[in-house]
Design an enzyme around this catalytic site. Structure first.
Site, PDB file in Angstrom:
ATOM      1  N   HIS A 101       2.288   2.488  -3.320  1.00  0.00           N
ATOM      2  CA  HIS A 101       1.267   3.226  -4.285  1.00  0.00           C
ATOM      3  C   HIS A 101       1.463   4.688  -4.102  1.00  0.00           C
ATOM      4  CE1 HIS A 101      -0.936   0.059  -6.249  1.00  0.00           C
ATOM      5  NE2 HIS A 101      -1.361  -0.774  -4.994  1.00  0.00           N
ATOM      6  N   GLU A 133       0.783  -1.247   0.153  1.00  0.00           N
ATOM      7  CA  GLU A 133       0.090   0.124  -0.014  1.00  0.00           C
ATOM      8  C   GLU A 133       0.844   1.183  -0.042  1.00  0.00           C
ATOM      9  OE1 GLU A 133      -2.962  -0.347  -0.877  1.00  0.00           O
ATOM     10  OE2 GLU A 133      -3.346  -2.360  -0.204  1.00  0.00           O
ATOM     11  N   HIS A 189      -4.770  -5.939 -11.242  1.00  0.00           N
ATOM     12  CA  HIS A 189      -4.540  -7.003 -10.483  1.00  0.00           C
ATOM     13  C   HIS A 189      -4.171  -8.291 -11.204  1.00  0.00           C
ATOM     14  CE1 HIS A 189      -6.884  -4.239  -7.654  1.00  0.00           C
ATOM     15  NE2 HIS A 189      -5.668  -4.531  -6.810  1.00  0.00           N
ATOM     16  N   GLU A 242       0.594  -1.596 -10.112  1.00  0.00           N
ATOM     17  CA  GLU A 242      -0.011  -2.816  -9.206  1.00  0.00           C
ATOM     18  C   GLU A 242       1.295  -3.760  -8.853  1.00  0.00           C
ATOM     19  OE1 GLU A 242      -2.415  -4.540  -6.480  1.00  0.00           O
ATOM     20  OE2 GLU A 242      -2.580  -2.741  -7.415  1.00  0.00           O
TER      21      GLU A 242
END
Length: 1003
Positions: free
Chosen positions: A377, A374, A474, A397
């Site tokens: 990102h 996370e 994803h 991703e």
């Protein structure tokens, strides 16, 4: 209020003009980026762009190799070009390196939309059909969107599915004016998404839509107390302890990195976890217990530990100062909603949010690879900013998966210390590996994603195909995940192995986690852009490998092979890329005036392809044939000493730079000629030109340049200005008054223009030259002629000044005389202009609260029609206002947030003036937590002023953009601490130096 097309364009242009080196952290970095910006503008023609294009600096950084990199966004007529990026690179010596070019060419469209932004927002709202409230107001930005298709580079191959990624190229079918709409719905399990749209600005058709919420996975991810007893950084308070890391991160929402409890809510920032004895959690999965119980703390322990582990890895291994490389603090929000089976990163709050998993599914959402995933990102958003859709979305991703994995290896295999990502997996019950979210996935013995063989999850792809960009990000991340595994660990030659690739049947050797991670990190932060696809990612990684470990070595070869193993490019075969010998070059210059000549000699082991000539860091010309030389009109340079550098390039892209050569330009300046002095791009900074001047010379080398020259006219006096400029450009000429209002204009289709104006009263007029289309290093010439009035008077006026009052409203007065009459008197306090009067008796009043409680100096300056100036003797006076009050009067210059007037909390009324249409006024205010601020504006009739409220980072929170000067904005500080906001007033159309605007404040 809807935002008009013109205002969207204006905001973009203003950003370009203001960009400069604002992101640069050191003076050296600032100089390098400014030089790179100038080179970009000067190279537009060579890049295939016309004068309608400009560039906006997004950010800059210097790396461990001493190189400086500047990221620029492409603009067309002030509108952002979607995916149009350029990255400039400069070595440790300030020498320019080859640019990363993702610019788009051939744009020729009308940038005036047929629908307003409010209509685009309504279209997106209808498509979303939200069940609850938006987290924040959706936004709409006008962009130039390239609609593209994949086409083979060679027409002989018919089936795209058979092709390698490098055998296909993105071809622009058309450019479309579109609105980029962004909407966030973070309000619970049923509706947690961040949706983006591209909507045709003429037809309203939805061109593209995608979810930009950066989740761990589409199905879900989680965490539990898998790692036993761990150490976390907390803060001691008077009542116990709080989950606040005082050693990492500053600023942001909470001032440090913290972990908060949403307590099953879906809005707000949450409450920082607290504990009485600094022993946190019970090691058990969250059972719905609210508050600060040990059970509620468990997930927070893992999230807090994951945050500090990720922060340390980026700092110690990659030299990165936090997520955004400036040390800005972030925070983790725990226990989001009820049975929310996911976790996500939000750019808008600069934070992470974790659910608790669904019944029978996940077992918590904050294990190490989730936290690393996370936060990465956020790293991507503040570097390459890969668009979260198509191939670039899959790469976005995948990079989070890659560095989430690296956090595991760094923490479990390396103890969370040192400067390398180890290959060791650790010795505990839970060890590092190349699978994703296997702990929090909630299905023992399986993982959500498998980096070494992505297709094991049943949906991801092992290799690149022409349809990869149509998959969920994803799943399109799979090939890059596998590429990283092969790069680090190698691949197998056994066809039945999970580690085998049919595109690399003989297998390959890996280079270890550390080298693989550092190559991908450098590719991300130095070479990738928002629109990078798999083929471009390969190029970026090859460049990064060369930078870090040298060209032609094992690392570069491994990058080639790892990408070849996922059907992107060919396997390593050596070749010209092994050439690392830079050319040698020497430079010389001849001449001091008129036409001057630059020459260079250059040699290389495989031959020189071109030589570039730079003067003071700006590219002036290129020669591809020996003997290398070019000529230049010396009048395009100032009369001063300059520096010449020649850069020689070979076929492998190596660059050799000559030693700098100094030369002097000393062109004769004819009597009666004035040479422009930059920066003179506003009325306030205009060059003042005496009546004895008959010729003005200037340059427009940048499309956004505007030149202003101040000319004094007596009552009844006429001025005629004829402009002659270079061929092939369209430059215009106009006269404006001191408020910036147009008096007359000449707008032909060339650079030959003429204006005439007769003053009815004594005044100053401003000649404004600007580039409507095209730029040139060749100067323009203005022939200035006066008739009527007095032009030979050299006698200055006499003046005396007085002041009355010590508080409240104070008065400045002056007497002034001159042999031909006084045209105006200016009043200066401590050297700053406070007001002007053109009628005797000369006086003005001033709100004394705009001055400090101290002794000040007043000077009056008197002007006559010939432009002569007489100054009074300085008069001292004292201000002694009460230290509190409810009224405040603007103090110029306050045209940026940095220079904003600081307004006391007691103030309920602000008085200000818009001196010109380019004026900006900023006021800094405080608003307590939970309070609502309302700002109302009323201004002079016949003008259009706009009102904005900005946060402490300068981002617009609210705006009121009507067609008059009556506006209002309201905003609530939903935070837990007092917030700093900025009020901004902008003159959209018209201005007044005599009638003020009034701001009323309630908070």
């Amino acid at each position: 209020m809807t935002t008009s097309p013109g205002r969207l364009a204006l905001s973009c242009v203003s950003a370009v003009l203001a960009a400069g080196s604002i992101f640069a952290s050191t003076p050296q970095e600032s100089l390098r980026v400014n030089a790179a910006s100038s080179r970009l503008m000067a190279s537009r023609m060579a890049l295939g762009l016309d004068a309608d294009h400009a560039f906006q600096l997004r950010n800059t950084h210097s790396d461990e190799l001493g190189q400086t990199h500047g990221r620029f966004t492409q603009l067309y007529k002030g509108i952002r070009v979607w995916g149009g990026d350029a990255i400039t690179h400069t070595d440790r010596h300030g020498v320019e390196l080859p640019m990363t070019n993702a610019l788009l060419k051939g744009i020729k469209i009308n940038v005036m939309p047929s629908i307003q932004s409010a209509e685009a927002l309504a279209i997106a709202h209808y498509d979303l059909s939200p069940k609850g409230d938006y987290t924040s107001q959706p936004t709409a930005e006008l962009v130039i969107y390239p609609e593209t298709v994949l086409v083979p580079r060679h027409t002989g191959r018919r089936h795209q599915e058979d092709l390698n990624a490098e055998e296909l190229t993105q071809e622009v079918v058309r450019y479309t004016l579109a609105y980029h709409v962004h909407a966030e719905l973070i309000n619970g399990t049923e509706e947690t998404r961040s949706q983006d749209y591209l909507i045709n600005a003429h037809t309203g058709a939805i061109l593209k839509t995608w979810d930009t919420l950066h989740r761990s996975a589409a199905v879900g991810s989680g965490t539990s107390q898998w790692y036993g007893t761990v150490s976390i950084n907390t803060n001691s308070t008077t009542s116990g302890y709080e989950m606040r890391d005082m050693t990492r991160g500053t600023g942001g929402t909470f001032g440090n990195n913290v972990t908060t409890n949403l307590n099953n809510g879906t809005t707000g920032n949450g409450t920082v976890f607290t504990d009485a004895d600094n022993t946190w959690g019970d090691g058990l999965q969250y059972n719905g217990t609210s508050g600060m119980s040990a059970n509620a703390q468990t997930a927070a322990v893992d999230a807090h530990r994951g945050l500090q582990a990720t922060w340390d890895m980026y700092k110690n291994v990659f030299g990165r100062n936090g997520i955004d490389n400036t040390g800005k603090a972030t925070y983790s929000r725990m226990h989001y909603s009820t049975q929310y089976d996911n976790a996500f990163w939000q750019d808008s709050c600069f934070c992470m949010t974790y659910g608790d998993g669904a019944t029978g599914g996940s077992v918590g959402e904050a294990d190490l690879d989730t936290a690393g995933h996370e936060m990465t990102h956020g790293v991507t958003a503040t570097s390459a900013n890969l668009t979260y859709s198509g191939e670039s979305g899959g790469l976005n991703e995948s990079i989070s998966d890659i560095f989430g994995t690296c956090v595991e290896f760094y923490t479990l295999g390396g103890g969370g210390a040192g400067t390398v990502i180890p290959d060791a997996v650790g010795t505990g019950t839970i060890t590092a590996n190349y699978t994703m979210f296997e702990n929090s996935w909630g299905h023992p013995g399986t993982a959500l994603r498998y980096m070494y063989k992505p297709s094991k999850d049943g949906a991801s792809k092992d290799a690149w195909t022409s349809t990869l960009g149509s998959l969920d990000v994803h799943y399109s991340s799979g090939p890059m995940n596998r590429c990283f595994y092969f790069l680090a660990r190698g691949s197998s030659a056994t066809s039945t192995s999970d580690y085998y690739s049919s595109y690399m049947p003989a297998g390959m050797t890996g280079i270890g986690n550390d080298h693989a991670a550092k190559i991908v990190y450098r590719a991300l932060t130095v070479y990738m852009t928002a629109s990078t696809n798999y083929a471009a990612a390969r190029t970026a990684c090859i460049s990064a490998a060369k930078d870090l470990y040298g060209a032609g070595g094992a690392d570069e070869a491994a990058v080639w092979n790892a990408f070849a193993a996922i059907n992107v490019g060919s396997a390593w075969s050596g070749g010209s890329s092994t050439d690392t010998t830079a050319p040698t070059a020497t430079a010389s210059e001849s001449g001091t005036a008129g036409t001057i000549t630059f020459s260079a000699t250059a040699t290389d082991n495989v031959g020189v392809s071109k030589v570039e000539f730079y003067v003071d860091g700006v590219l002036k010309g290129t020669d591809t044939t020996s003997p290398y030389s070019m000529t230049l009109d010396s009048t395009t340079l100032t009369n001063a000493t300059h520096s010449l550098v020649a850069k020689a390039y070979d076929a492998a892209g190596n660059i050799g730079t000559s030693t700098a050569v100094s030369f002097t330009v000393s062109n004769a300046v004819p009597t009666g000629t004035y040479i422009e002095v930059e920066a003179n791009d506003t009325v306030a900074t205009a060059n003042v030109v005496a009546k004895t001047i008959s010729t003005i010379q200037g340059n427009l080398t940048v499309a956004t340049d505007k030149d202003y020259f101040a000319l004094s006219l007596a009552a009844g006096q006429k001025v005629t200005i004829n402009m002659t400029g270079p061929t092939g450009v369209d430059w215009d000429l106009k006269l404006v008054n001191s408020a910036g209002t147009q008096l007359t204009i000449s707008q032909g289709s060339t650079a030959t223009e003429s204006v005439t104006y007769t003053a009815t009263t004594a005044m100053t007029v401003y000649a404004n030259v600007y580039a409507y289309s095209g730029v040139s290093a060749t100067p323009y010439s203005l022939a200035v002629a006066y008739s009527g009035g007095t032009t030979t008077d050299t006698t200055a006026p006499t003046a005396t000044a007085t002041e009355s009052g010590t508080s409240g409203t104070i008065t400045f007065s002056a007497t002034a005389t001159d042999n031909v009459g006084v045209t105006k008197v200016e009043f200066y306090v401590d050297g700053v202009l406070k007001g002007t009067d053109t009628t005797s008796p000369y006086s003005m009043t001033l709100d004394s609260t705009t001055l400090t409680n101290a002794t000040h100096s007043l000077v009056a300056k008197a002007y006559d029609a010939a432009g002569n100036v007489g100054s009074s003797t300085a008069v001292s006076f004292t201000v002694s206002n009460s230290t509190t009050g409810t009224s405040y009067t603007e103090v110029e210059s306050n045209n940026t947030t940095t220079a904003a007037n600081v307004v006391a909390d007691t103030v309920t009324k602000i008085t200000g003036y818009m001196g010109s249409t380019t004026d900006l006024d900023y006021f800094k205010i405080n608003v307590a937590a939970g309070h609502t601020v309302t700002v109302g504006m009323t201004g002079p009739s016949g003008v259009d002023y706009d009102l904005y409220l900005l946060n402490s980072a300068g981002t617009t929170l609210k705006s009121s953009l009507g067609t008059t000067a009556t506006e209002s904005v309201t905003y609530t500080n939903t935070g837990t601490t007092t917030a700093v906001y900025y009020i901004k007033v902008l003159a959209y159309s018209g201005s007044s130096t005599t009638t003020p605007y009034i701001l009323t404040l309630s908070r």
